[in-house]
Write a protein that holds these residues in place. Structure first.
Motif, PDB file in Angstrom:
ATOM      1  N   THR A 482       0.828  -1.298   0.127  1.00 52.03           N
ATOM      2  CA  THR A 482      -0.047   0.050  -0.045  1.00 52.03           C
ATOM      3  C   THR A 482       0.865   1.172   0.059  1.00 52.03           C
ATOM      4  OG1 THR A 482       0.039  -0.127   2.421  1.00 52.03           O
ATOM      5  CG2 THR A 482      -1.945  -1.160   1.231  1.00 52.03           C
ATOM      6  N   LYS A 483       2.149   1.130   0.272  1.00 49.08           N
ATOM      7  CA  LYS A 483       3.066   2.335   0.071  1.00 49.08           C
ATOM      8  C   LYS A 483       4.352   1.901  -0.230  1.00 49.08           C
ATOM      9  CE  LYS A 483       4.576   1.922   4.943  1.00 49.08           C
ATOM     10  NZ  LYS A 483       4.719   2.372   6.285  1.00 49.08           N
ATOM     11  N   SER A 484       5.070   2.893  -0.764  1.00 51.47           N
ATOM     12  CA  SER A 484       6.307   2.954  -1.381  1.00 51.47           C
ATOM     13  C   SER A 484       7.558   2.907  -0.136  1.00 51.47           C
ATOM     14  CB  SER A 484       6.632   3.984  -2.355  1.00 51.47           C
ATOM     15  OG  SER A 484       5.746   4.128  -3.609  1.00 51.47           O
ATOM     16  N   PRO A 485       8.660   2.345  -0.175  1.00 47.97           N
ATOM     17  CA  PRO A 485       9.808   2.071   0.580  1.00 47.97           C
ATOM     18  C   PRO A 485      10.281   3.667   0.911  1.00 47.97           C
ATOM     19  CG  PRO A 485      10.166   0.504  -0.908  1.00 47.97           C
ATOM     20  CD  PRO A 485       8.862   1.268  -1.503  1.00 47.97           C
ATOM     21  N   GLY A 486      10.256   4.170   2.075  1.00 52.43           N
ATOM     22  CA  GLY A 486      10.674   5.471   2.345  1.00 52.43           C
ATOM     23  C   GLY A 486      12.287   5.268   2.793  1.00 52.43           C
ATOM     24  N   ILE A 487      13.074   5.186   1.624  1.00 50.91           N
ATOM     25  CA  ILE A 487      14.218   4.987   1.986  1.00 50.91           C
ATOM     26  C   ILE A 487      15.079   6.281   2.454  1.00 50.91           C
ATOM     27  CG2 ILE A 487      16.476   4.186   0.993  1.00 50.91           C
ATOM     28  CD1 ILE A 487      14.707   2.062   1.180  1.00 50.91           C
ATOM     29  N   LEU A 488      14.714   7.309   1.423  1.00 49.76           N
ATOM     30  CA  LEU A 488      15.245   8.704   1.936  1.00 49.76           C
ATOM     31  C   LEU A 488      14.941   9.310   3.153  1.00 49.76           C
ATOM     32  CD1 LEU A 488      15.386  10.419  -1.624  1.00 49.76           C
ATOM     33  CD2 LEU A 488      17.050   9.537  -0.331  1.00 49.76           C
ATOM     34  N   SER A 489      13.504   9.093   3.494  1.00 54.59           N
ATOM     35  CA  SER A 489      13.206   9.754   4.885  1.00 54.59           C
ATOM     36  C   SER A 489      13.387   8.920   5.887  1.00 54.59           C
ATOM     37  CB  SER A 489      11.498   9.778   4.647  1.00 54.59           C
ATOM     38  OG  SER A 489      11.052   8.626   4.427  1.00 54.59           O
ATOM     39  N   SER A 490      14.005   7.693   5.951  1.00 49.31           N
ATOM     40  CA  SER A 490      14.071   7.008   7.038  1.00 49.31           C
ATOM     41  C   SER A 490      15.783   6.929   7.574  1.00 49.31           C
ATOM     42  CB  SER A 490      13.937   5.507   6.678  1.00 49.31           C
ATOM     43  OG  SER A 490      12.481   5.343   6.318  1.00 49.31           O
ATOM     44  N   PHE A 491      16.532   7.831   6.909  1.00 41.79           N
ATOM     45  CA  PHE A 491      18.011   8.030   7.401  1.00 41.79           C
ATOM     46  C   PHE A 491      18.023   8.609   8.851  1.00 41.79           C
ATOM     47  CE2 PHE A 491      19.468   7.062   3.059  1.00 41.79           C
ATOM     48  CZ  PHE A 491      20.472   6.148   3.297  1.00 41.79           C
ATOM     49  N   VAL A 502      29.799   8.655  15.147  1.00 47.88           N
ATOM     50  CA  VAL A 502      28.454   8.869  14.360  1.00 47.88           C
ATOM     51  C   VAL A 502      27.768   7.495  13.926  1.00 47.88           C
ATOM     52  CG1 VAL A 502      27.763   9.992  12.209  1.00 47.88           C
ATOM     53  CG2 VAL A 502      29.651  10.960  13.524  1.00 47.88           C
ATOM     54  N   HIS A 503      26.745   7.443  14.357  1.00 47.20           N
ATOM     55  CA  HIS A 503      25.748   6.194  13.949  1.00 47.20           C
ATOM     56  C   HIS A 503      24.757   6.431  12.868  1.00 47.20           C
ATOM     57  CE1 HIS A 503      27.665   3.961  17.509  1.00 47.20           C
ATOM     58  NE2 HIS A 503      27.539   5.427  18.060  1.00 47.20           N
ATOM     59  N   VAL A 504      24.837   5.665  11.848  1.00 49.08           N
ATOM     60  CA  VAL A 504      23.923   6.135  10.793  1.00 49.08           C
ATOM     61  C   VAL A 504      22.809   4.669  10.562  1.00 49.08           C
ATOM     62  CG1 VAL A 504      23.567   6.673   8.345  1.00 49.08           C
ATOM     63  CG2 VAL A 504      25.341   7.789   9.730  1.00 49.08           C
ATOM     64  N   SER A 505      21.489   4.780  10.623  1.00 51.03           N
ATOM     65  CA  SER A 505      20.949   3.776  10.469  1.00 51.03           C
ATOM     66  C   SER A 505      19.677   4.106   9.352  1.00 51.03           C
ATOM     67  CB  SER A 505      20.244   3.216  11.910  1.00 51.03           C
ATOM     68  OG  SER A 505      19.554   4.072  12.501  1.00 51.03           O
ATOM     69  N   ASN A 506      19.111   3.078   8.770  1.00 50.74           N
ATOM     70  CA  ASN A 506      18.042   3.280   7.855  1.00 50.74           C
ATOM     71  C   ASN A 506      17.150   2.062   8.126  1.00 50.74           C
ATOM     72  OD1 ASN A 506      16.093   3.566   5.922  1.00 50.74           O
ATOM     73  ND2 ASN A 506      17.620   4.637   4.461  1.00 50.74           N
ATOM     74  N   PRO A 507      16.103   1.922   9.001  1.00 49.59           N
ATOM     75  CA  PRO A 507      15.075   0.986   9.213  1.00 49.59           C
ATOM     76  C   PRO A 507      14.456   0.552   7.816  1.00 49.59           C
ATOM     77  CG  PRO A 507      14.980   2.516  10.920  1.00 49.59           C
ATOM     78  CD  PRO A 507      15.728   3.277   9.931  1.00 49.59           C
ATOM     79  N   ALA A 508      14.035   1.374   6.876  1.00 46.91           N
ATOM     80  CA  ALA A 508      13.321   0.962   5.721  1.00 46.91           C
ATOM     81  C   ALA A 508      14.268   0.111   4.979  1.00 46.91           C
ATOM     82  CB  ALA A 508      13.124   2.250   5.088  1.00 46.91           C
ATOM     83  N   LEU A 509      15.424   0.016   5.099  1.00 46.47           N
ATOM     84  CA  LEU A 509      16.178  -0.785   4.199  1.00 46.47           C
ATOM     85  C   LEU A 509      16.101  -2.298   4.701  1.00 46.47           C
ATOM     86  CD1 LEU A 509      19.722   1.033   3.566  1.00 46.47           C
ATOM     87  CD2 LEU A 509      17.908   0.081   1.849  1.00 46.47           C
ATOM     88  N   LEU A 510      15.769  -2.275   6.193  1.00 47.57           N
ATOM     89  CA  LEU A 510      15.779  -3.642   6.743  1.00 47.57           C
ATOM     90  C   LEU A 510      14.207  -4.261   6.563  1.00 47.57           C
ATOM     91  CD1 LEU A 510      18.302  -3.091   9.446  1.00 47.57           C
ATOM     92  CD2 LEU A 510      18.661  -4.213   7.167  1.00 47.57           C
TER      93      LEU A 510
END
Length: 566
Positions: A482-491, A502-510
């Motif tokens: 129902t929705k597109s992966p929000g890769i950019l907005s999830s960083f 510095v810790h960088v994560s992106n839950p949408a990638l997982l």
């Protein structure tokens, strides 16, 4: 006699061969056999006979290959185009801008003047001229529709008589106009020094507009004064000045009068207007706010394409491929970012630094073996090894790595061959000038081999973009998300006192997601929740996405080839 209505049903097979398929195939096979026989008979007349026969055979084989490709595209297009275009509504202004961009590309890169063409280019020139004429006539019809306020509709497509331009199509057309102006070779600076303050002032204004749009991208809202956006106000002022200057310049040329020296040349003024238009399109995309009224730029509404812009709601309520299309693009981009630098780096080491040894030969054998490995094996490897290490569930990141592993060997093989084809004279000439080995590789070998590298990337992307088997194992998302992966907005970026600070994560990638091949498999093969026409429409969109990647790769290869021969 075989006619289009003729059919053949072999007794040993449960199949029917129609005349529409048998006639072109028999014609092509007969032509190849005729050509081969003619070449053999003509061989007794010398080298020229064999050469002509070889050219004829090659031409027929190329024709057969192109015919198969066109037949495949036409087959999918004929079955999927109606469902893809269902309820498509677009403004006439958007179509006009896109047609103008196509016309500019045709005039800039095509041969539209048969009088100056030679040899086989004459036929191409006539075809290009005919295409340009058709585009011009369609543009006249659309302009008349806007002026007379009548709607054009047909085949479930509606062209509304409005002059509003969609932000994304306008951005594409604006970049084409800018590139054409940059390559036009016209004067870009005023002749007199009196015009330099005007140039500096407009450069500052455009820079401020660009900075405001960047901030708007980050905050997701319009920056304004008193409830009015800054970018639209400045754009109207700059655009008004540009249009006034254009009219004054054209009027002076028509009447023969001299203009003040501070007025910029026509090309420069047109470039300013094009940059302003592009910035306004970016503003509309960033904020979702339109620029202008009945004549302007609309963030949405100028193009309403339900099949491509919406998700599917299942049970035939709404057909859409947007989430699956975005998922495909993210997976392919991630695989390219992962595999291409690694493959090119390995090719540089193996070709330029490593000696010919058992190690390099073993790497070659392993690379060829990896390229020949079935895709389902890559999927099993990802499911058994990668998925448990990234949250234990199938995800976009695991899919990117698996497809990256599939892309890696082809890019490595083609990169090595491209670097080997660079003449040693290039390296010797660079070394004779005292340039270090690494600088020679970076500035001579890699640029000279870029067309070959990009060719490998194009072929690899064409393979991984349509892969289904590994995605069934390592992506495994919903059939109709129902929705597109929000890769950019999830960083998420977090700073702490513990290494690495510095810790960088992106839950949408997982997270699980869908992709076009995955959805196509679910609809057509498994028959999940939708009719077959939906599957053909998905297949057509998948082909368009793959061809878009091809187009970008071909454009990049042409760019590097042109730079190489400059």
């Amino acid at each position: 006699m075989i006619s289009p209505t003729w059919t053949w049903q072999p007794a040993a097979f449960d199949a029917i061969v129609p005349g529409q398929l048998a006639i072109p195939l028999l014609t092509l096979v007969g032509s190849i056999l005729t050509g081969q026989s003619s070449a053999t008979a003509y061989a007794g007349f010398g080298t020229r006979g064999r050469q002509n026969g070889a050219f004829l055979l090659i031409s027929l084989v190329v024709l057969l290959t192109i015919s198969v490709l066109l037949f495949l595209l036409a087959f999918v297009f004929e079955r999927g185009i109606l469902v893809v275009l269902e309820n498509l509504a677009v403004s006439a202004g958007t179509v006009l801008f896109l047609l103008a961009a196509v016309l500019v590309l045709l005039v800039r890169y095509g041969h539209v003047n048969p009088a100056t063409a030679d040899g086989t280019e004459t036929l191409v020139s006539f075809v290009s001229l005919a295409a340009a004429s058709v585009i011009g006539l369609v543009g006249v019809v659309l302009a008349a529709a806007i002026a007379m306020n009548y709607t054009i509709s047909g085949y479930a497509v509606t062209i509304e008589p409005t002059a509003v331009v969609g932000a994304l199509p306008g951005l594409v057309a604006g970049l084409v106009f800018l590139d054409a102006l940059r390559r036009s070779g016209g004067s870009s600076l005023p002749d007199m020094k009196a015009g330099h303050p005007v140039i500096r002032a407009l450069h500052i204004v455009l820079g401020v507009m660009g900075a405001i749009v960047l901030v708007e991208f980050l905050v997701g809202t319009t920056l304004g004064l008193g409830g009015i956006g800054i970018v639209p106000i400045v754009a109207i002022v700059v655009g008004g000045v540009s249009v006034t200057t254009l009219v004054a310049t054209l009027g002076a040329r028509f009447t023969g009068r001299a203009l003040p020296s501070w007025i910029p040349p026509l090309t420069w003024t047109a470039s300013i207007a094009a940059v302003t238009f592009v910035v306004c399109c970016l503003h509309a995309i960033a904020t979702g706010d339109s620029v202008g009224g009945t004549v302007g730029i609309a963030a949405s509404g100028a193009v309403d394409w339900p099949f491509v812009m919406n998700p599917s709601k299942g049970l035939g309520i709404q057909k859409g491929v947007m989430p699956a299309m975005v998922g495909t693009i993210w997976i392919v981009l991630g695989a390219v970012v992962f595999a291409v630098p690694l493959a090119v780096g390995a090719a540089v080491f193996l070709t330029e630094y490593a000696e010919d040894s058992i190690f390099t030969r073993a790497v070659d054998i392993a690379t060829n073996g990896l390229w020949s490995t079935p895709s389902i094996v890559f999927g099993l490897f990802g499911l058994a090894f990668l998925v448990p290490r990234f949250g234990g569930t199938p995800s976009i990141f695991a899919s990117q790595l698996v497809l990256g592993f599939m892309l890696l060997p082809l890019v490595l093989i083609t990169s090595r061959e491209a670097m080997k084809s660079v003449p040693d004279e290039y390296r010797d000439a660079s070394a004779a000038l005292g340039v270090s080995k690494w600088e020679t590789i970076r500035s001579v070998v890699v640029p000279a081999s870029m067309p070959g590298i990009i060719t490998g990337v194009i072929l690899g992307v064409g393979r991984i973009a349509g892969e289904t088997a590994p995605l069934l194992l390592v992506l495994n998302g919903p059939n109709f998300p129902t929705k597109s992966p929000g890769i950019l907005s999830s960083f998420m970026v977090r700073v702490s006192l513990q290494p690495p600070f510095v810790h960088v994560s992106n839950p949408a990638l997982l997270e699980r997601a869908s992709a076009l091949p995955y959805q196509l498999y679910a609809v057509i093969t498994a028959g999940v929740g939708a009719e077959e026409t939906f599957g053909w429409g998905t297949a057509l969109v998948l082909l368009c996405v793959v061809l878009s990647f091809f187009a970008m790769g071909v454009a990049s290869r042409r760019y590097f080839r042109r730079k190489l021969h400059q």
